[in-house]
Design a protein around this motif. Structure first.
Motif, PDB file in Angstrom:
ATOM      1  N   ARG A   6      39.417  43.961  35.452  1.00  0.00           N
ATOM      2  CA  ARG A   6      38.088  43.411  35.703  1.00  0.00           C
ATOM      3  C   ARG A   6      38.114  41.894  35.616  1.00  0.00           C
ATOM      4  O   ARG A   6      38.745  41.326  34.722  1.00  0.00           O
ATOM      5  N   VAL A   8      35.539  38.167  36.989  1.00  0.00           N
ATOM      6  CA  VAL A   8      34.242  37.764  37.531  1.00  0.00           C
ATOM      7  C   VAL A   8      34.325  37.710  39.056  1.00  0.00           C
ATOM      8  O   VAL A   8      35.393  37.481  39.629  1.00  0.00           O
ATOM      9  N   ALA A   9      33.187  37.929  39.707  1.00  0.00           N
ATOM     10  CA  ALA A   9      33.165  37.956  41.173  1.00  0.00           C
ATOM     11  C   ALA A   9      33.338  36.564  41.773  1.00  0.00           C
ATOM     12  O   ALA A   9      33.754  36.430  42.923  1.00  0.00           O
ATOM     13  N   GLN A  97      34.416  42.312  26.760  1.00  0.00           N
ATOM     14  CA  GLN A  97      34.042  42.856  28.065  1.00  0.00           C
ATOM     15  C   GLN A  97      35.267  43.201  28.920  1.00  0.00           C
ATOM     16  O   GLN A  97      35.130  43.636  30.053  1.00  0.00           O
ATOM     17  N   GLU A 133      27.106  37.400  33.417  1.00  0.00           N
ATOM     18  CA  GLU A 133      26.069  38.223  34.060  1.00  0.00           C
ATOM     19  C   GLU A 133      25.643  37.612  35.397  1.00  0.00           C
ATOM     20  O   GLU A 133      25.424  38.334  36.379  1.00  0.00           O
ATOM     21  N   GLY A 136      28.551  38.311  37.873  1.00  0.00           N
ATOM     22  CA  GLY A 136      28.873  39.694  38.180  1.00  0.00           C
ATOM     23  C   GLY A 136      30.377  39.917  38.018  1.00  0.00           C
ATOM     24  O   GLY A 136      31.160  38.965  38.042  1.00  0.00           O
ATOM     25  N   THR A 137      30.775  41.181  37.835  1.00  0.00           N
ATOM     26  CA  THR A 137      32.192  41.486  37.672  1.00  0.00           C
ATOM     27  C   THR A 137      32.665  42.428  38.769  1.00  0.00           C
ATOM     28  O   THR A 137      31.863  43.172  39.340  1.00  0.00           O
ATOM     29  N   VAL A 138      33.951  42.363  39.057  1.00  0.00           N
ATOM     30  CA  VAL A 138      34.552  43.200  40.096  1.00  0.00           C
ATOM     31  C   VAL A 138      35.888  43.731  39.596  1.00  0.00           C
ATOM     32  O   VAL A 138      36.499  43.171  38.689  1.00  0.00           O
TER      33      VAL A 138
END
Length: 206
Positions: A6, A8-9, A97, A133, A136-138
């Motif tokens: 995971r 961050v986007a 996270q 937040e 976003g995460t990818v």
């Protein structure tokens, strides 16, 4: 399949105030220590008058080619805040996270009221949380990079093969033609074999 991870986007920021102090959290992707340090430098240049710029990052120690079990370089600094009050709480957000290949900086402009170690820890962790937040995460798969150098006669075949494989690359046309290729680790060996076949072994692959 090579272990996914995971991250961050993309880049993002979030700001808020706590008892007069302004906090701005920044996050972005970073695949190497050098990329993470460069991001930190950019934020410090953007806020040279800030009271503190607190950094934290989690990146593969040996570049971005490792899987989920790769060794991670984890770094944070309190940047002049009381020991343990800022850098570690910022890094802990990324650890908890399970986000990696990521860099964060929380900028603070002091507002005249001391927040105490607990208040600082909450504010700096909030700065990272809200920036994550916002980004976003990818899920990502580990990638590797390699270079392909060929004569002009073979460059069309190589470019067409790379485009059909849907991988990212940069091309430099000089005396020869060089392609810097970024490909998922699990697809790298097969792609190199196809490039050698397409050029009858003439491609110089490193």
């Amino acid at each position: 399949m090579t272990d996914a991870y995971r991250t961050v986007a993309g880049p993002a920021e979030a700001s808020f105030e706590v008892r007069g102090s302004e906090f701005i959290g920044y996050v972005d992707r970073a695949n190497t220590v050098e990329e993470a340090e460069a991001f930190i430098d950019r934020i410090e240049e953007r806020h040279p008058d800030a009271t503190h710029n607190v950094p934290a990052y989690r990146v593969p120690a040996g570049g971005d080619s490792g899987g989920a079990n790769t060794m991670l370089r984890e770094y944070s600094s309190d940047d002049g805040e009381p020991s343990g009050s800022s850098g570690k709480p910022a890094l802990n957000v990324l650890v908890q996270q399970e986000i990696r290949n990521v860099v964060a900086v929380v900028t603070r402009y002091y507002g005249g009221t001391n927040l105490g170690v607990g208040g600082l820890a909450r504010a700096y962790s909030r700065g990272v949380k809200e920036a994550v937040e916002a980004a976003g995460t990818v899920e990502e798969v580990p990638h590797e990079t390699f270079s392909v150098t060929v004569a002009y006669d073979d460059s069309g075949s190589v470019r067409g093969l790379l485009e059909s494989a849907d991988v990212s690359f940069d091309a430099a046309y000089e005396a020869d033609v060089s392609f810097d290729v970024r490909v998922p680790v699990e697809e790298g060996a097969e792609l190199r074999d196809r490039l050698r076949s397409a050029t009858s072994g003439r491609a110089d692959i490193e």
